[in-house]
Design an enzyme around this catalytic site. Structure first.
Site, PDB file in Angstrom:
ATOM      1  N   ASN A   7       0.866  -1.173   0.000  1.00  0.00           N
ATOM      2  CA  ASN A   7       0.000   0.000   0.000  1.00  0.00           C
ATOM      3  C   ASN A   7       0.907   1.229   0.000  1.00  0.00           C
ATOM      4  O   ASN A   7       1.484   1.579   1.027  1.00  0.00           O
ATOM      5  CB  ASN A   7      -0.893  -0.024   1.254  1.00  0.00           C
ATOM      6  N   LYS A  14       3.474   0.715   2.942  1.00  0.00           N
ATOM      7  CA  LYS A  14       3.163  -0.295   3.964  1.00  0.00           C
ATOM      8  C   LYS A  14       3.179  -1.645   3.284  1.00  0.00           C
ATOM      9  O   LYS A  14       2.716  -1.769   2.134  1.00  0.00           O
ATOM     10  CB  LYS A  14       1.767  -0.068   4.541  1.00  0.00           C
ATOM     11  N   ARG A  91      -2.659  -2.086  -3.376  1.00  0.00           N
ATOM     12  CA  ARG A  91      -3.833  -1.239  -3.206  1.00  0.00           C
ATOM     13  C   ARG A  91      -3.692  -0.066  -4.169  1.00  0.00           C
ATOM     14  O   ARG A  91      -2.662   0.614  -4.170  1.00  0.00           O
ATOM     15  CB  ARG A  91      -3.915  -0.718  -1.778  1.00  0.00           C
ATOM     16  N   HIS A 180     -12.705   3.273   0.434  1.00  0.00           N
ATOM     17  CA  HIS A 180     -12.691   2.201   1.444  1.00  0.00           C
ATOM     18  C   HIS A 180     -13.377   0.956   0.860  1.00  0.00           C
ATOM     19  O   HIS A 180     -13.907   0.129   1.603  1.00  0.00           O
ATOM     20  CB  HIS A 180     -13.436   2.581   2.743  1.00  0.00           C
ATOM     21  N   HIS A 208     -17.821   2.008   8.268  1.00  0.00           N
ATOM     22  CA  HIS A 208     -16.352   2.030   8.409  1.00  0.00           C
ATOM     23  C   HIS A 208     -16.016   3.349   9.088  1.00  0.00           C
ATOM     24  O   HIS A 208     -15.972   4.401   8.452  1.00  0.00           O
ATOM     25  CB  HIS A 208     -15.716   1.924   7.017  1.00  0.00           C
ATOM     26  N   GLY A 210     -13.413   5.322  10.996  1.00  0.00           N
ATOM     27  CA  GLY A 210     -12.028   5.532  11.441  1.00  0.00           C
ATOM     28  C   GLY A 210     -11.719   6.998  11.288  1.00  0.00           C
ATOM     29  O   GLY A 210     -12.634   7.833  11.281  1.00  0.00           O
ATOM     30  N   ARG A 241     -12.055  15.646   7.726  1.00  0.00           N
ATOM     31  CA  ARG A 241     -12.869  15.989   6.548  1.00  0.00           C
ATOM     32  C   ARG A 241     -14.298  16.343   6.965  1.00  0.00           C
ATOM     33  O   ARG A 241     -14.855  15.711   7.870  1.00  0.00           O
ATOM     34  CB  ARG A 241     -12.925  14.816   5.564  1.00  0.00           C
ATOM     35  N   GLY A 334     -15.150   2.183  15.017  1.00  0.00           N
ATOM     36  CA  GLY A 334     -16.169   1.125  14.965  1.00  0.00           C
ATOM     37  C   GLY A 334     -15.761  -0.123  15.734  1.00  0.00           C
ATOM     38  O   GLY A 334     -16.595  -0.791  16.346  1.00  0.00           O
ATOM     39  N   ASN A 336     -13.398  -0.222  18.247  1.00  0.00           N
ATOM     40  CA  ASN A 336     -12.915  -0.005  19.622  1.00  0.00           C
ATOM     41  C   ASN A 336     -13.834   0.777  20.535  1.00  0.00           C
ATOM     42  O   ASN A 336     -13.643   0.783  21.739  1.00  0.00           O
ATOM     43  CB  ASN A 336     -11.569   0.738  19.567  1.00  0.00           C
ATOM     44  N   GLU A 386      -8.209  -5.087   5.163  1.00  0.00           N
ATOM     45  CA  GLU A 386      -8.036  -4.739   3.751  1.00  0.00           C
ATOM     46  C   GLU A 386      -6.873  -5.510   3.128  1.00  0.00           C
ATOM     47  O   GLU A 386      -6.945  -5.921   1.974  1.00  0.00           O
ATOM     48  CB  GLU A 386      -7.812  -3.220   3.625  1.00  0.00           C
TER      49      GLU A 386
HETATM   50  P1  AMP Z   1      -8.458   4.117  11.633  1.00  0.00           P
HETATM   51  O1  AMP Z   1      -8.443   5.295  10.683  1.00  0.00           O
HETATM   52  O2  AMP Z   1      -9.374   3.026  11.225  1.00  0.00           O
HETATM   53  O3  AMP Z   1      -7.059   3.637  11.978  1.00  0.00           O
HETATM   54  O4  AMP Z   1      -9.067   4.683  13.014  1.00  0.00           O
HETATM   55  C1  AMP Z   1      -8.398   5.654  13.763  1.00  0.00           C
HETATM   56  C2  AMP Z   1      -9.377   6.309  14.702  1.00  0.00           C
HETATM   57  O5  AMP Z   1      -9.894   5.319  15.619  1.00  0.00           O
HETATM   58  C3  AMP Z   1      -8.708   7.389  15.554  1.00  0.00           C
HETATM   59  O6  AMP Z   1      -9.473   8.600  15.513  1.00  0.00           O
HETATM   60  C4  AMP Z   1      -8.770   6.796  16.951  1.00  0.00           C
HETATM   61  O7  AMP Z   1      -8.940   7.775  17.917  1.00  0.00           O
HETATM   62  C5  AMP Z   1     -10.003   5.928  16.893  1.00  0.00           C
HETATM   63  N1  AMP Z   1     -10.010   4.994  18.021  1.00  0.00           N
HETATM   64  C6  AMP Z   1      -9.183   3.982  18.275  1.00  0.00           C
HETATM   65  N2  AMP Z   1      -9.490   3.417  19.464  1.00  0.00           N
HETATM   66  C7  AMP Z   1     -10.547   4.101  19.978  1.00  0.00           C
HETATM   67  C8  AMP Z   1     -11.326   4.020  21.181  1.00  0.00           C
HETATM   68  N3  AMP Z   1     -11.096   3.107  22.104  1.00  0.00           N
HETATM   69  N4  AMP Z   1     -12.320   4.913  21.329  1.00  0.00           N
HETATM   70  C9  AMP Z   1     -12.584   5.851  20.406  1.00  0.00           C
HETATM   71  N5  AMP Z   1     -11.884   5.974  19.268  1.00  0.00           N
HETATM   72  C10 AMP Z   1     -10.880   5.121  19.049  1.00  0.00           C
END
Ligand code: AMP
Length: 399
Positions: A7, A14, A91, A180, A208, A210, A241, A334, A336, A386
């Site tokens: 990626n 990565k 990717r 995504h 999704h 994140g 965004r 989603g 965590n 992914e």
């Molecule tokens: P990603 O882009 O999928 O890697 O997700 C990153 C996002 O997930 C970041 O904004 C993190 O703060 C959030 N995240 C990870 N763990 C937690 C958690 N326990 N509670 C809330 N947000 C989380």
């Protein structure tokens, strides 16, 4: 079969080696600051200490050479020789209207990826550099392009056509693509398997959530709609965004602040979302939640607005499919954040018959049914993967 998954970003690369016999990640790593001073490679092998190599990487070609050396290193490596790699899965961000599925790379595919530079100006050039670097480092090995936009190509014209003069679709391919896609594709198919849904007719919504966030609706694994558009800017509120907004805002702020469209797009992509709404607290949802708990009202509104927008899309997509069998949560937030999953379901989705089981929802990063047995819609936590999806597509094409 052993697949190298790559990626490439504009200054990063990565990688993972996945053994398809048992789907195990043999090693993974990251090259950072490619083409910038201070580049380094971090190579991780399960059960071993990380191997970090600080060395100049002027381009992606050199980065791939360093990855090859790390993979076959006597101490840190996982392969005796590069020959053990059967194929490379890449990717690729934007496939334009040409690619509806993953494909083995040839000159025509490379030309098409190049044609999409305008649509993915940051990623597509880097993705192509990664492919060409692998062709140089491993001549004769098959390279497979897995497009982030392929999944969205399942949409019908009513979902992908913007209500602007049709000539812009015809001349410049301006339409909804969605991003995504690899994640949405992987998670919706995994949901069908995990929850034992009808593979042909299951109505699945994947959230999704994140730092970048998007949501999709699919029937039988075929995309019906998805929230990102021509670019990843549309849809949900994200870390930085804005997601959906009235396009007239761009002109209004440009006039007020003497900015041009490019500056505004930079603000909408990099300074908006929960970062902008919270007055600069953070783009990281953990920081936003902490600030909200500590009484920061702007952060609290940002968090509520994020959850509210997800719920609005779930409602819209349930209508788009005339029903929903399963809602899945994936990616950093989603997977965590049980509080966000619960708030979205409890505050807004009761009318759909969604019921969360609090004990089941008390989980992180593990495939779990989090809805109660009497919930009308199954709700799942499904970690996205992914890289595995890229490796699976690559294996299927080169086998
Ligand atoms: P990603 O882009 O999928 O890697 O997700 C990153 C996002 O997930 C970041 O904004 C993190 O703060 C959030 N995240 C990870 N763990 C937690 C958690 N326990 N509670 C809330 N947000 C989380």
């Amino acid at each position: 079969m052993k697949i190298l998954v790559l990626n490439c970003g504009s200054s990063s690369l990565k990688y993972q080696i996945i053994n398809m016999e048992n789907k195990e990640v043999m090693c993974k790593g990251l090259c950072e600051r490619i083409g910038i001073e201070g580049s380094q490679l971090t190579h991780k092998v399960p059960g071993k200490e990380d191997f970090v190599q600080v060395e100049a990487m002027p381009d992606h070609k050199r980065a791939v050479e360093m990855v090859m050396a790390a993979l076959t290193d006597a101490e840190h490596g996982v392969l005796k020789s590069v020959d053990e790699i059967d194929a490379i899965g890449h990717r690729v961000l934007h496939g334009g209207q040409k690619f509806t599925k993953s494909i083995i790379v040839n000159d025509e595919v490379k030309a098409a990826i190049r044609e999409c530079f305008d649509l993915g100006p940051l990623h597509n050039p880097a993705n192509l550099m990664g492919i060409e670097a692998c062709e140089a480092a491993m001549p004769g090995k098959p390279n497979v392009a897995v497009f982030d936009t392929s999944f969205g190509m399942g949409m019908e014209p009513k979902a992908y056509t913007y209500a602007i003069p049709i000539e812009y679709l015809e001349k410049y391919s301006v339409r909804r693509y969605g991003f995504h896609g690899t994640s949405h594709d992987y998670v919706c198919h995994r949901a069908i398997e995990f929850a034992g849904l009808d593979p042909k007719n299951a109505k699945v919504i994947v959230c999704h959530l994140g730092n970048g966030a998007s949501i999709s609706a699919s029937i039988g694994g075929v995309c019906v709609d998805t929230s990102m558009g021509l670019t990843p800017l549309e849809g949900l509120i994200m870390g930085t965004r804005s997601g959906d907004l009235d396009p007239a805002i761009v002109q209004y702020i440009c006039n007020k602040e003497g900015k041009d469209v490019n500056e505004m797009l930079n603000i909408l992509n990099k300074k908006s979302g929960v970062l902008g709404m919270s007055g600069g607290v953070s783009s990281d949802f953990r920081d936003i939640e902490k600030a909200a708990e500590e009484g920061n009202q702007k952060a609290a509104t940002a968090l509520e607005a994020f959850r509210y927008r997800v719920a609005k899309y779930i409602g819209a997509y349930a209508a788009a499919m005339n029903g929903v069998d399963c809602i899945c949560f994936t990616a950093g937030v989603g997977e965590n954040d049980k509080g966000t999953r619960k708030a979205i379901c409890d505050q807004y989705l009761g009318y759909l018959g969604v019921k969360i089981d609090d004990a089941r929802n008390d989980v992180r990063g593990k495939e779990t049914l989090i809805s109660a047995d009497d919930s009308k819609v199954k709700v799942l936590l499904l970690p996205t993967n992914e890289e595995l999806k890229i490796a699976m597509d690559t294996e299927a094409l080169v086998k």
